[in-house]
Design a protein around this motif. Structure first.
Motif, short mmCIF file in Angstrom:
data_model
loop_
_atom_site.label_atom_id
_atom_site.label_comp_id
_atom_site.label_asym_id
_atom_site.label_seq_id
_atom_site.Cartn_x
_atom_site.Cartn_y
_atom_site.Cartn_z
N TYR A 187 0.83 -1.20 0.00
CA TYR A 187 0.00 0.00 0.00
C TYR A 187 0.87 1.26 0.00
O TYR A 187 0.60 2.22 -0.73
CB TYR A 187 -0.91 -0.01 1.22
CG TYR A 187 -1.95 1.08 1.21
CD1 TYR A 187 -3.11 0.94 0.46
CD2 TYR A 187 -1.79 2.22 1.98
CE1 TYR A 187 -4.07 1.93 0.45
CE2 TYR A 187 -2.76 3.22 1.98
CZ TYR A 187 -3.90 3.06 1.22
OH TYR A 187 -4.86 4.04 1.22
N GLU A 188 1.90 1.24 0.80
CA GLU A 188 2.79 2.40 0.88
C GLU A 188 3.38 2.73 -0.49
O GLU A 188 3.42 3.89 -0.89
CB GLU A 188 3.93 2.11 1.87
CG GLU A 188 4.77 3.35 2.16
CD GLU A 188 5.98 3.04 3.05
OE1 GLU A 188 6.38 1.85 3.12
OE2 GLU A 188 6.51 3.98 3.65
N ALA A 189 3.80 1.71 -1.22
CA ALA A 189 4.41 1.93 -2.54
C ALA A 189 3.40 2.57 -3.51
O ALA A 189 3.74 3.47 -4.26
CB ALA A 189 4.93 0.62 -3.11
N ARG A 190 2.16 2.10 -3.47
CA ARG A 190 1.15 2.61 -4.41
C ARG A 190 0.52 3.93 -3.97
O ARG A 190 0.11 4.73 -4.80
CB ARG A 190 0.08 1.56 -4.66
CG ARG A 190 0.55 0.58 -5.72
CD ARG A 190 0.38 -0.84 -5.29
NE ARG A 190 1.10 -1.73 -6.19
CZ ARG A 190 2.22 -2.36 -5.84
NH1 ARG A 190 2.77 -2.18 -4.66
NH2 ARG A 190 2.82 -3.16 -6.69
N MET A 191 0.45 4.11 -2.67
CA MET A 191 -0.05 5.36 -2.11
C MET A 191 0.78 6.52 -2.65
O MET A 191 0.24 7.55 -3.04
CB MET A 191 0.10 5.23 -0.59
CG MET A 191 -0.29 6.37 0.26
SD MET A 191 -0.20 5.82 2.03
CE MET A 191 1.57 6.00 2.39
N ASP A 192 2.09 6.34 -2.73
CA ASP A 192 2.96 7.39 -3.27
C ASP A 192 2.66 7.63 -4.75
O ASP A 192 2.65 8.76 -5.21
CB ASP A 192 4.44 7.00 -3.10
CG ASP A 192 4.82 6.93 -1.63
OD1 ASP A 192 4.07 7.48 -0.79
OD2 ASP A 192 5.85 6.32 -1.31
N ASP A 193 2.41 6.54 -5.49
CA ASP A 193 2.09 6.67 -6.92
C ASP A 193 0.88 7.56 -7.13
O ASP A 193 0.81 8.31 -8.09
CB ASP A 193 1.74 5.29 -7.53
CG ASP A 193 2.99 4.44 -7.70
OD1 ASP A 193 4.09 4.96 -7.46
OD2 ASP A 193 2.85 3.26 -8.07
N GLU A 194 -0.08 7.40 -6.20
CA GLU A 194 -1.37 8.07 -6.39
C GLU A 194 -1.28 9.57 -6.20
O GLU A 194 -2.06 10.32 -6.76
CB GLU A 194 -2.40 7.47 -5.41
CG GLU A 194 -3.71 7.20 -6.08
CD GLU A 194 -4.71 6.57 -5.13
OE1 GLU A 194 -4.79 6.99 -3.97
OE2 GLU A 194 -5.44 5.67 -5.55
N GLU A 195 -0.33 9.97 -5.38
CA GLU A 195 -0.27 11.38 -5.04
C GLU A 195 0.30 12.24 -6.18
O GLU A 195 1.03 11.74 -7.02
CB GLU A 195 0.56 11.56 -3.76
CG GLU A 195 -0.25 11.22 -2.52
CD GLU A 195 0.59 11.02 -1.28
OE1 GLU A 195 0.01 10.65 -0.26
OE2 GLU A 195 1.81 11.22 -1.34
#
Lengths: 201, 201
Positions: free
Chosen positions: A193-201
């Motif tokens: 989740y942490e890896a993709r959460m950054d992508d989303e921002e």
């Protein structure tokens, strides 16, 4: 995208997850939605009238040894309850109804410790009242509220959502749409989740 | 004290275990006994006439996603087989009969890769013949031998031993008397054994 922790108060492996999650999520700046549900109806739908740990005794014997080892490794006090499983219905109704409240993680941990550290019967409203008092809540008000039809119905709906998501055991983590089952996958789920959460921002 | 790797050729989670074990054990100077067995009779004894991954579809769907993720993380090539489960009976008979031979780990890996990397039917003697040839063995002799009554009986006994040990799934690791279930526990099992192996000397 949300990170949801699906847990069942009766579940042994949900216990260490509940004890560790808040800290591990905070390290990664992840906001967690704490979502209780009931495994009973899900087990029943697949033809089981009890926990697999009782239906399949070899699996049950192994589970007790494994959870004891895990808790020792991870520094979590564990005492095998004299009764298993214990109904987490009451606690689940309270938490589900108040899922957005900041006191939820502390209350959830208090209930788990009552069951798996202090061998108390979490189906007993007096035990839950103590857990509520521990986090400075008005037990009388919340216990009474937990019996309202809309509160009961809301937990039933949560369990239906779990089933619709393909959840078949606990703890279960949904990192957005990505499913992770078991205490063994908690850190992997958070990292994902942490890896993709950054992508989303 | 012995360290035993109990595995079933049809089992998805036994595949990454078989691919990684020899290396991880060698790093710790642990000698591993590679012991195949059959899950079918064990599942039947608990009322299942098929793998839980088919009996419980949500669990099956999750397993395919999980094993794919795990193999990617651990650098193991994985291709979901077009047929599941495939019978590992023939390969299990051969390995069980020759469990002490130095070629066992390489042959076992070859069979797993046939199933889970190359989508070949390991129930087909021609596929197993290829795997035997890959490790420079005389396929004709070993395939013929695998049909002898004492070879068949020996594998039945191994499965009975597994059941008597409380083994209910695969892979399963016995670090002396200490049980560890699943690929997720492989390193923990090896570490456990390494620590006590030193005590014994």
């Amino acid at each position: 995208m949300t990170f949801t922790f699906w847990f069942e108060f009766a579940s042994t492996y949900s216990y260490p997850a509940a004890m560790k999650l808040e800290h591990l999520a905070a390290e990664r700046d992840i906001e967690v939605h704490w979502q209780p549900f009931l495994l009973g109806p899900i087990f029943q739908a697949q033809g089981w009238n009890d926990t697999p740990f009782k239906l399949f005794p070899a699996k049950g014997r192994y589970m007790w040894r494994d959870i004891e080892r895990l808790c020792e490794r991870d520094g979590i006090r564990f005492h095998r309850p004299s009764q298993f499983p214990r109904s987490g219905l009451l606690a689940a109704r309270i938490v589900n109804w108040h899922a957005q409240e900041p006191w939820v993680p502390a209350f959830v941990r208090s209930v788990y410790r009552a069951n798996f550290e202090h061998d108390q019967d979490i189906a007993d409203p007096a035990v839950i009242a103590n857990c509520l008092a521990e986090v400075k809540l008005d037990a009388e008000v919340l216990l009474k509220q937990s019996q309202r039809p809309e509160v009961k119905e809301s937990l039933r709906k949560a369990t239906e959502r779990a089933q619709a998501l393909g959840i078949f055991g606990a703890p279960f983590f949904m990192a957005g749409d990505e499913p992770f089952w078991g205490y063994d996958r908690m850190e992997q789920a958070l990292d994902w989740y942490e890896a993709r959460m950054d992508d989303e921002e």
